[in-house]
Write a protein that holds these residues in place. Structure first.
Motif, PDB file in Angstrom:
ATOM      1  N   TYR A   1      -1.497   7.628 -10.025  1.00  0.00           N
ATOM      2  CA  TYR A   1      -2.410   8.238  -9.060  1.00  0.00           C
ATOM      3  C   TYR A   1      -2.458   7.414  -7.775  1.00  0.00           C
ATOM      4  CZ  TYR A   1      -6.030  11.656  -7.991  1.00  0.00           C
ATOM      5  OH  TYR A   1      -6.730  12.704  -7.460  1.00  0.00           O
ATOM      6  N   GLY A   2      -1.306   7.235  -7.133  1.00  0.00           N
ATOM      7  CA  GLY A   2      -1.282   6.515  -5.867  1.00  0.00           C
ATOM      8  C   GLY A   2       0.085   5.907  -5.590  1.00  0.00           C
ATOM      9  N   GLY A   3       0.239   5.469  -4.351  1.00  0.00           N
ATOM     10  CA  GLY A   3       1.519   4.921  -3.921  1.00  0.00           C
ATOM     11  C   GLY A   3       1.505   3.426  -3.709  1.00  0.00           C
ATOM     12  N   THR A   4       0.529   2.729  -4.276  1.00  0.00           N
ATOM     13  CA  THR A   4       0.393   1.285  -4.102  1.00  0.00           C
ATOM     14  C   THR A   4       1.152   0.533  -5.187  1.00  0.00           C
ATOM     15  OG1 THR A   4      -1.791   1.534  -3.093  1.00  0.00           O
ATOM     16  CG2 THR A   4      -1.268  -0.628  -4.001  1.00  0.00           C
ATOM     17  N   VAL A   5       1.713  -0.615  -4.826  1.00  0.00           N
ATOM     18  CA  VAL A   5       2.230  -1.573  -5.801  1.00  0.00           C
ATOM     19  C   VAL A   5       1.148  -2.636  -5.993  1.00  0.00           C
ATOM     20  CG1 VAL A   5       3.991  -3.274  -6.356  1.00  0.00           C
ATOM     21  CG2 VAL A   5       4.609  -1.220  -5.077  1.00  0.00           C
ATOM     22  N   TYR A   6       0.706  -2.808  -7.214  1.00  0.00           N
ATOM     23  CA  TYR A   6      -0.353  -3.777  -7.506  1.00  0.00           C
ATOM     24  C   TYR A   6       0.250  -5.065  -8.062  1.00  0.00           C
ATOM     25  CZ  TYR A   6      -3.408   0.270  -7.022  1.00  0.00           C
ATOM     26  OH  TYR A   6      -4.059   1.380  -6.540  1.00  0.00           O
ATOM     27  N   ARG A   7      -0.268  -6.173  -7.595  1.00  0.00           N
ATOM     28  CA  ARG A   7       0.149  -7.499  -8.068  1.00  0.00           C
ATOM     29  C   ARG A   7      -0.949  -8.042  -8.972  1.00  0.00           C
ATOM     30  NH1 ARG A   7      -0.597 -12.865  -5.460  1.00  0.00           N
ATOM     31  NH2 ARG A   7       1.077 -14.284  -6.139  1.00  0.00           N
ATOM     32  N   TYR A   8      -0.585  -8.292 -10.238  1.00  0.00           N
ATOM     33  CA  TYR A   8      -1.583  -8.715 -11.215  1.00  0.00           C
ATOM     34  C   TYR A   8      -1.162 -10.020 -11.883  1.00  0.00           C
ATOM     35  CZ  TYR A   8      -3.860  -4.106 -11.165  1.00  0.00           C
ATOM     36  OH  TYR A   8      -4.527  -2.961 -10.798  1.00  0.00           O
ATOM     37  N   LEU A   9      -2.178 -10.809 -12.218  1.00  0.00           N
ATOM     38  CA  LEU A   9      -1.991 -11.977 -13.069  1.00  0.00           C
ATOM     39  C   LEU A   9      -2.353 -11.553 -14.486  1.00  0.00           C
ATOM     40  CD1 LEU A   9      -1.225 -14.966 -12.657  1.00  0.00           C
ATOM     41  CD2 LEU A   9      -3.685 -15.477 -12.565  1.00  0.00           C
ATOM     42  N   LYS A  10      -1.401 -11.685 -15.419  1.00  0.00           N
ATOM     43  CA  LYS A  10      -1.628 -11.179 -16.772  1.00  0.00           C
ATOM     44  C   LYS A  10      -1.308 -12.246 -17.819  1.00  0.00           C
ATOM     45  CE  LYS A  10      -2.826  -6.890 -15.898  1.00  0.00           C
ATOM     46  NZ  LYS A  10      -4.119  -6.310 -16.339  1.00  0.00           N
ATOM     47  N   ALA A  11      -1.960 -12.106 -18.975  1.00  0.00           N
ATOM     48  CA  ALA A  11      -1.713 -13.027 -20.093  1.00  0.00           C
ATOM     49  C   ALA A  11      -0.270 -12.901 -20.574  1.00  0.00           C
ATOM     50  CB  ALA A  11      -2.675 -12.730 -21.232  1.00  0.00           C
ATOM     51  N   LYS A  12       0.338 -14.023 -20.902  1.00  0.00           N
ATOM     52  CA  LYS A  12       1.744 -14.033 -21.308  1.00  0.00           C
ATOM     53  C   LYS A  12       1.988 -13.316 -22.632  1.00  0.00           C
ATOM     54  CE  LYS A  12       2.779 -18.320 -18.848  1.00  0.00           C
ATOM     55  NZ  LYS A  12       3.271 -19.709 -18.965  1.00  0.00           N
ATOM     56  N   THR A  13       0.933 -13.063 -23.396  1.00  0.00           N
ATOM     57  CA  THR A  13       1.076 -12.336 -24.652  1.00  0.00           C
ATOM     58  C   THR A  13       1.177 -10.825 -24.441  1.00  0.00           C
ATOM     59  OG1 THR A  13      -1.326 -12.495 -24.845  1.00  0.00           O
ATOM     60  CG2 THR A  13      -0.014 -14.048 -26.140  1.00  0.00           C
TER      61      THR A  13
ATOM     62  N   SER B   1       0.804  -1.225   0.000  1.00  0.00           N
ATOM     63  CA  SER B   1       0.000   0.000   0.000  1.00  0.00           C
ATOM     64  C   SER B   1       0.839   1.278   0.000  1.00  0.00           C
ATOM     65  CB  SER B   1      -0.947   0.010   1.200  1.00  0.00           C
ATOM     66  OG  SER B   1      -0.218   0.037   2.413  1.00  0.00           O
ATOM     67  N   VAL B   2       2.103   1.181   0.396  1.00  0.00           N
ATOM     68  CA  VAL B   2       2.958   2.374   0.442  1.00  0.00           C
ATOM     69  C   VAL B   2       4.249   2.224  -0.357  1.00  0.00           C
ATOM     70  CG1 VAL B   2       2.064   3.113   2.674  1.00  0.00           C
ATOM     71  CG2 VAL B   2       4.081   1.622   2.598  1.00  0.00           C
ATOM     72  N   ALA B   3       4.601   0.996  -0.711  1.00  0.00           N
ATOM     73  CA  ALA B   3       5.888   0.751  -1.373  1.00  0.00           C
ATOM     74  C   ALA B   3       5.982   1.441  -2.727  1.00  0.00           C
ATOM     75  CB  ALA B   3       6.127  -0.746  -1.532  1.00  0.00           C
ATOM     76  N   GLY B   4       4.850   1.563  -3.431  1.00  0.00           N
ATOM     77  CA  GLY B   4       4.886   2.144  -4.769  1.00  0.00           C
ATOM     78  C   GLY B   4       5.408   3.567  -4.794  1.00  0.00           C
ATOM     79  N   GLY B   5       4.999   4.384  -3.834  1.00  0.00           N
ATOM     80  CA  GLY B   5       5.496   5.749  -3.771  1.00  0.00           C
ATOM     81  C   GLY B   5       6.997   5.803  -3.575  1.00  0.00           C
ATOM     82  N   LYS B   6       7.518   4.860  -2.809  1.00  0.00           N
ATOM     83  CA  LYS B   6       8.957   4.789  -2.553  1.00  0.00           C
ATOM     84  C   LYS B   6       9.729   4.258  -3.756  1.00  0.00           C
ATOM     85  CE  LYS B   6       8.026   3.931   2.339  1.00  0.00           C
ATOM     86  NZ  LYS B   6       8.158   2.985   3.474  1.00  0.00           N
ATOM     87  N   MET B   7       9.017   3.683  -4.719  1.00  0.00           N
ATOM     88  CA  MET B   7       9.646   3.083  -5.896  1.00  0.00           C
ATOM     89  C   MET B   7       9.518   3.945  -7.152  1.00  0.00           C
ATOM     90  SD  MET B   7       8.304  -0.817  -5.259  1.00  0.00           S
ATOM     91  CE  MET B   7       8.804  -1.414  -6.869  1.00  0.00           C
ATOM     92  N   LYS B   8       8.603   4.922  -7.155  1.00  0.00           N
ATOM     93  CA  LYS B   8       8.378   5.710  -8.369  1.00  0.00           C
ATOM     94  C   LYS B   8       9.352   6.874  -8.494  1.00  0.00           C
ATOM     95  CE  LYS B   8       3.984   6.749  -7.775  1.00  0.00           C
ATOM     96  NZ  LYS B   8       2.696   7.385  -8.135  1.00  0.00           N
ATOM     97  N   GLU B   9       9.837   7.096  -9.698  1.00  0.00           N
ATOM     98  CA  GLU B   9      10.594   8.311  -9.978  1.00  0.00           C
ATOM     99  C   GLU B   9       9.732   9.519  -9.618  1.00  0.00           C
ATOM    100  OE1 GLU B   9      12.980   9.623 -13.875  1.00  0.00           O
ATOM    101  OE2 GLU B   9      10.822   9.979 -14.000  1.00  0.00           O
ATOM    102  N   THR B  10      10.358  10.525  -9.036  1.00  0.00           N
ATOM    103  CA  THR B  10       9.608  11.724  -8.631  1.00  0.00           C
ATOM    104  C   THR B  10       9.356  12.652  -9.813  1.00  0.00           C
ATOM    105  OG1 THR B  10      11.665  12.858  -8.049  1.00  0.00           O
ATOM    106  CG2 THR B  10      10.532  11.651  -6.285  1.00  0.00           C
ATOM    107  N   GLY B  11       8.423  13.581  -9.586  1.00  0.00           N
ATOM    108  CA  GLY B  11       8.162  14.607 -10.574  1.00  0.00           C
ATOM    109  C   GLY B  11       7.262  14.139 -11.705  1.00  0.00           C
ATOM    110  N   THR B  12       7.114  15.022 -12.698  1.00  0.00           N
ATOM    111  CA  THR B  12       6.225  14.738 -13.820  1.00  0.00           C
ATOM    112  C   THR B  12       6.935  14.840 -15.169  1.00  0.00           C
ATOM    113  OG1 THR B  12       5.495  17.060 -13.776  1.00  0.00           O
ATOM    114  CG2 THR B  12       4.154  15.447 -12.574  1.00  0.00           C
ATOM    115  N   ALA B  13       8.241  14.690 -15.159  1.00  0.00           N
ATOM    116  CA  ALA B  13       8.980  14.658 -16.427  1.00  0.00           C
ATOM    117  C   ALA B  13       8.572  13.439 -17.244  1.00  0.00           C
ATOM    118  CB  ALA B  13      10.483  14.645 -16.166  1.00  0.00           C
ATOM    119  N   HIS B  14       8.310  12.323 -16.545  1.00  0.00           N
ATOM    120  CA  HIS B  14       7.902  11.085 -17.219  1.00  0.00           C
ATOM    121  C   HIS B  14       6.526  10.612 -16.770  1.00  0.00           C
ATOM    122  CE1 HIS B  14      12.450  10.802 -17.395  1.00  0.00           C
ATOM    123  NE2 HIS B  14      12.066  11.003 -18.633  1.00  0.00           N
ATOM    124  N   TRP B  15       6.219  10.792 -15.499  1.00  0.00           N
ATOM    125  CA  TRP B  15       4.893  10.431 -14.989  1.00  0.00           C
ATOM    126  C   TRP B  15       3.912  11.574 -15.234  1.00  0.00           C
ATOM    127  CZ3 TRP B  15       3.423   5.764 -12.988  1.00  0.00           C
ATOM    128  CH2 TRP B  15       4.437   4.880 -12.598  1.00  0.00           C
TER     129      TRP B  15
END
Length: 254
Positions: free
Chosen positions: A232-244, A163-177
């Motif tokens: 739009y948030g500081g969460t890391v989401y865990r997803y199951l996704k198609a291999k394609t 729930s909080v790790a994502g904010g600590k992992m994202k590059e800051t600012g809006t140059a890319h985000w």
């Protein structure tokens, strides 16, 4: 390599015959002598080849060493070519490894790296390796690997939980985000980037809004685990996704 194989064959024969005289080991590359070493065959048990670890920009987070840029290679670690696939229908029907630029635009490569389907992340390069895991290649450079689902969890747990790790992992600012890039501090140094993704049907979506990364862990023949960071948030989401699907890859040090 022919010089090297011949020399080692003769050298190992000398060992098996119990010779104790001093001999010379020669190593050739591209027709040039790169190593000349005097040695007694009787002192040798075996000869092991080890490639040097590739130097990727990295950061230590708790007990792990992560690359700080998305992967950007066009071959597996042994030099086998990974095909670039631009056509959406061809991409959607793949069962072997491939890569692409987001929106098939090479201008996105310098910042966001390449997008890989899960078959590339798993080292599946032909029909035989699809059926037999022991034949698969390695996508990550020498000394690195595509992180497992459990290793991603180790990272997010270390950073205080999903729930909080994502904010600590994202590059800051809006140059890319895209703004507001909520909760981004990059206090971990991971420098997560929003490279977007390629859908299972070959279309592209959400560059600057989302970053998706493959893990090396799968659920079944069609789906594998991934991680996502969102603008739009500081969460890391865990997803199951198609291999394609086409996602970014971040390597973890062996």
């Amino acid at each position: 390599m022919k010089h090297l194989y011949l020399l080692l064959s003769l050298f190992l024969v000398a060992i098996t015959q119990g010779q104790t005289t001093q001999d010379t080991l020669y190593v050739w590359k591209a027709g040039n002598l790169v190593i000349k070493q005097s040695i007694k065959p009787v002192d040798i048990d075996s000869i092991t080849f080890k490639r040097p670890v590739v130097n990727l920009p990295n950061v230590t987070i708790c007990t792990q060493v992560w690359a700080t840029k998305n992967l950007d290679v066009t071959t597996y670690s042994d030099g086998t070519i990974i095909p670039q696939v631009t056509d959406p229908t061809a991409w959607a029907n793949l069962t072997t490894g491939a890569w692409c630029y987001y929106n098939n635009d090479a201008g996105n490569n310098a910042t966001y790296g390449k997008l890989y389907n899960r078959y590339a992340a798993a080292g599946i390069y032909d029909a035989a390796s699809l059926a037999n895991p022991t034949l698969r290649k390695k996508l990550a450079p020498t000394g690195w690997h595509v992180s497992t689902d459990a290793e991603w969890t180790t990272l997010t747990t270390c950073l205080g939980g999903e729930s909080v790790a994502g904010g600590k992992m994202k590059e800051t600012g809006t140059a890319h985000w895209i703004s507001p890039n909520t909760d981004a501090t990059n206090s971990s140094g991971f420098t997560g980037l929003p490279g977007g993704y390629r859908n299972y049907d070959g279309t592209f979506a959400n560059i600057r809004y989302d970053g998706f990364w493959w893990s090396s862990s799968e659920l079944d023949t069609a789906n594998a685990w991934s991680r996502n960071l969102y603008y739009y948030g500081g969460t890391v989401y865990r997803y199951l996704k198609a291999k394609t699907a086409g996602f970014s890859v971040r390597c973890l040090r062996d």
